[in-house]
Design a protein around this motif. Structure first.
Motif, mmCIF file in Angstrom:
data_model
loop_
_atom_site.group_PDB
_atom_site.id
_atom_site.type_symbol
_atom_site.label_atom_id
_atom_site.label_comp_id
_atom_site.label_asym_id
_atom_site.label_seq_id
_atom_site.Cartn_x
_atom_site.Cartn_y
_atom_site.Cartn_z
ATOM 1 N N ARG A 5 0.842 -1.190 0.000
ATOM 2 C CA ARG A 5 0.000 0.000 0.000
ATOM 3 C C ARG A 5 0.875 1.237 0.000
ATOM 4 N NH1 ARG A 5 -4.850 -0.652 4.421
ATOM 5 N NH2 ARG A 5 -5.731 -2.572 3.564
ATOM 6 N N ALA A 6 0.355 2.282 -0.597
ATOM 7 C CA ALA A 6 1.078 3.556 -0.601
ATOM 8 C C ALA A 6 0.096 4.707 -0.663
ATOM 9 C CB ALA A 6 2.025 3.620 -1.800
ATOM 10 N N ILE A 7 0.529 5.829 -0.137
ATOM 11 C CA ILE A 7 -0.170 7.103 -0.301
ATOM 12 C C ILE A 7 0.750 7.950 -1.172
ATOM 13 C CG2 ILE A 7 -1.013 9.183 0.845
ATOM 14 C CD1 ILE A 7 -2.666 6.738 1.548
ATOM 15 N N ILE A 8 0.215 8.450 -2.287
ATOM 16 C CA ILE A 8 1.045 9.200 -3.236
ATOM 17 C C ILE A 8 0.376 10.520 -3.623
ATOM 18 C CG2 ILE A 8 2.046 7.078 -4.160
ATOM 19 C CD1 ILE A 8 0.283 7.607 -6.717
ATOM 20 N N ARG A 9 1.173 11.394 -4.203
ATOM 21 C CA ARG A 9 0.657 12.656 -4.741
ATOM 22 C C ARG A 9 -0.156 12.363 -6.017
ATOM 23 N NH1 ARG A 9 3.533 17.245 -3.000
ATOM 24 N NH2 ARG A 9 5.412 16.748 -1.807
ATOM 25 N N PRO A 10 -1.259 13.058 -6.238
ATOM 26 C CA PRO A 10 -2.053 12.839 -7.448
ATOM 27 C C PRO A 10 -1.271 13.050 -8.745
ATOM 28 C CG PRO A 10 -3.293 14.162 -5.888
ATOM 29 C CD PRO A 10 -1.898 14.029 -5.337
ATOM 30 N N THR A 56 -4.927 17.544 2.137
ATOM 31 C CA THR A 56 -4.571 17.650 0.728
ATOM 32 C C THR A 56 -4.980 16.379 0.012
ATOM 33 O OG1 THR A 56 -2.343 16.811 1.160
ATOM 34 C CG2 THR A 56 -2.627 19.189 1.162
ATOM 35 N N GLU A 57 -5.235 16.511 -1.274
ATOM 36 C CA GLU A 57 -5.631 15.369 -2.090
ATOM 37 C C GLU A 57 -4.453 14.418 -2.270
ATOM 38 O OE1 GLU A 57 -8.795 14.790 -3.056
ATOM 39 O OE2 GLU A 57 -9.274 16.616 -1.953
ATOM 40 N N LYS A 58 -4.720 13.138 -2.150
ATOM 41 C CA LYS A 58 -3.727 12.076 -2.334
ATOM 42 C C LYS A 58 -4.416 10.902 -3.017
ATOM 43 C CE LYS A 58 -0.530 14.080 0.287
ATOM 44 N NZ LYS A 58 0.725 14.533 -0.199
ATOM 45 N N PHE A 59 -3.640 9.897 -3.370
ATOM 46 C CA PHE A 59 -4.178 8.619 -3.838
ATOM 47 C C PHE A 59 -3.623 7.513 -2.962
ATOM 48 C CE2 PHE A 59 -5.237 10.774 -7.767
ATOM 49 C CZ PHE A 59 -6.420 10.143 -8.124
ATOM 50 N N ASP A 88 5.395 13.609 0.079
ATOM 51 C CA ASP A 88 5.480 12.623 -1.007
ATOM 52 C C ASP A 88 4.656 11.391 -0.711
ATOM 53 O OD1 ASP A 88 7.035 14.051 -2.748
ATOM 54 O OD2 ASP A 88 8.903 12.997 -2.299
ATOM 55 N N GLY A 89 4.479 11.050 0.549
ATOM 56 C CA GLY A 89 3.646 9.918 0.910
ATOM 57 C C GLY A 89 4.403 8.842 1.652
#
Length: 109
Positions: A5-10, A56-59, A88-89
């Motif tokens: 799993r990761a959280i990333i910038r859109p 902030t928006e992330k994916f 960056d996530g």
């Protein structure tokens, strides 16, 4: 089996998608819209406006994969999504006990 799993910038989503597709036998990915904030924001002096708009928006990226693909996928996410800036996530790996296909109840290895 593992879940990466990761959280990333859109703005890194398309770059990541292309990089993941280039991995031989890549099993697939799910991405979800997410919102969040970085820890340093909670310790800085902040205005009321900042407190109300700090998300902030992330994916969120989720990949189920065999154990032997984890490092390749993790490294691909980091390389594709890093800007070197705060926000960056994150990327992490979870153990998955069982996975079954919905269409036929078939267990996956």
């Amino acid at each position: 089996m593992k879940e990466v799993r990761a959280i990333i910038r859109p703005n890194r989503r398309e770059r990541l998608r292309e990089a993941l597709r280039a991995i031989p036998n890549f099993p697939g990915v799910s991405m979800f819209s997410a919102q969040g904030f970085t820890a340093p924001a909670s310790v800085d002096k902040r205005s009321v406006r900042d407190e109300l708009t700090d998300f902030t928006e992330k994916f969120m990226v989720c990949v189920l994969c065999p154990d032997d693909m984890v490092e390749t996928i993790r490294e691909t996410i980091i390389k594709s999504c890093s800007t070197g800036q705060i926000g960056d996530g994150l990327v992490w790996v979870l153990d998955v006990a069982t996975v079954h296909r919905i269409r036929n109840s078939e267990p996956m290895a």
